[in-house]
Design an enzyme around this catalytic site. Structure first.
Site, short mmCIF file in Angstrom:
data_model
loop_
_atom_site.label_atom_id
_atom_site.label_comp_id
_atom_site.label_asym_id
_atom_site.label_seq_id
_atom_site.Cartn_x
_atom_site.Cartn_y
_atom_site.Cartn_z
N ASN A 9 4.68 -35.14 18.52
CA ASN A 9 3.42 -34.66 17.95
C ASN A 9 3.68 -34.34 16.48
O ASN A 9 4.31 -33.34 16.17
CB ASN A 9 2.98 -33.41 18.72
CG ASN A 9 1.75 -32.76 18.10
OD1 ASN A 9 1.10 -33.34 17.24
ND2 ASN A 9 1.46 -31.55 18.54
N HIS A 94 -3.85 -28.82 23.25
CA HIS A 94 -2.64 -28.28 22.60
C HIS A 94 -2.90 -26.82 22.23
O HIS A 94 -4.02 -26.44 21.89
CB HIS A 94 -2.31 -29.09 21.35
CG HIS A 94 -0.98 -28.74 20.77
ND1 HIS A 94 -0.81 -27.65 19.94
CD2 HIS A 94 0.25 -29.29 20.93
CE1 HIS A 94 0.47 -27.57 19.62
NE2 HIS A 94 1.13 -28.53 20.20
C1 PEP Z 1 4.26 -29.14 19.88
O1 PEP Z 1 3.67 -29.22 18.83
O2 PEP Z 1 3.73 -29.59 20.90
C2 PEP Z 1 5.58 -28.51 19.89
C3 PEP Z 1 6.19 -28.36 21.03
O3 PEP Z 1 6.12 -28.13 18.68
P1 PEP Z 1 7.66 -27.70 18.39
O4 PEP Z 1 8.52 -28.73 19.07
O5 PEP Z 1 7.78 -27.72 16.90
O6 PEP Z 1 7.83 -26.35 18.98
#
Ligand code: PEP
Length: 250
Positions: A9, A94
């Site tokens: 993502n 999300h």
């Molecule tokens: C996300 O955006 O879904 C995520 C898990 O971010 P990070 O890996 O930066 O914690």
């Protein structure tokens, strides 16, 4: 046997050129990888990234969408538009959508159904805040978000849905859930899916873990029996760190 699925993502990051370089860098490193892999660039770069990756094993997903088909919804993007530019997946619910933009379970559920109807495979994110975890509400919150997110989703569409358990307190904070914490919640999500759709259907659904997954912690988390891949934020912005996570997937 579930096939692991790792998705990156990119959130609101990269320039157009950086997006293309990153997508090409990830695609170039996928040789011999057995799991499914996708990247989710910002909307404005989806078309260019999907064209670059066309025909290869690296899939493309959107980070969000609106549930209506078309019309006067300024600033929004439909499922059909994502499909039209070559997306296979879309991330829905999300925690940044839930907590910064105020999205609720009913809206997320409408998006899940619209994505499926348009031929997109949704990645439905669920997860508790720190105060919910401290208040022993984790399993209840995740159960509610799973049930409400999937309300009205037919059993024959379920195999196209990926769940992503993303504890809010672990996203972008550098603090990840322990493998045992992740496994406990993943098992609970699968229990909820079994109650809704039956054990066999539940056993076929992939449940990703997301929250500060990095090359250093990926193997331990991904080795848990109910963890079927990862949704990766920060570490997905560099091809080598994302690929190291992909390679740690079982
Ligand atoms: C996300 O955006 O879904 C995520 C898990 O971010 P990070 O890996 O930066 O914690």
């Amino acid at each position: 046997m579930r096939k692991s699925f790792v998705a990156g993502n990119w959130k609101m990051n990269t320039t157009a050129q950086e997006a293309l370089n990153l997508a090409r860098g990830v695609a170039a490193g996928l040789g011999g990888v057995a799991c499914d892999v996708a990247v989710c660039p910002p909307f404005v770069y989806l078309d260019a990234v999907a064209r670059t990756l066309k025909g290869g094993p690296l899939a493309v997903g959107g980070q969000n969408m609106y549930f209506e088909g078309k019309g006067a919804f300024t600033g929004e993007i439909s499922a059909a538009m994502l499909k039209d530019v070559g997306c296979r997946y879309v991330i829905l619910g999300h925690s940044e959508r839930r907590h910064i933009f105020g999205e609720q379970d009913a809206l997320i559920n409408a998006k899940v159904k619209a994505a499926l109807a348009a031929g997109l495979d949704p990645i439905l994110c669920v997860g508790e805040t720190l105060s919910e975890r401290d208040g022993n509400q984790t399993l209840g919150v995740v159960e509610r978000q799973t049930r409400e997110g999937l309300q009205g989703v037919a059993a024959d569409a379920l195999p196209r849905v990926t769940l992503a358990y993303e504890p809010v307190w672990a996203i972008g904070t550098g603090r990840n859930a322990t493998p045992a914490q992740a496994q406990e919640v993943h098992a609970e999500i699968r229990k909820v899916l079994a109650a809704l759709y039956g054990r066999n259907a539940a056993d076929a659904v992939r449940i990703q873990y997301g929250g500060s997954v990095k090359p250093e912690n990926a193997s331990e988390i991904l080795a848990q029996p109910d963890v079927d891949g990862a949704l990766v934020g920060g570490a997905a912005l560099k091809a080598d760190s994302f690929l190291a996570i992909v390679k740690a997937a079982k």
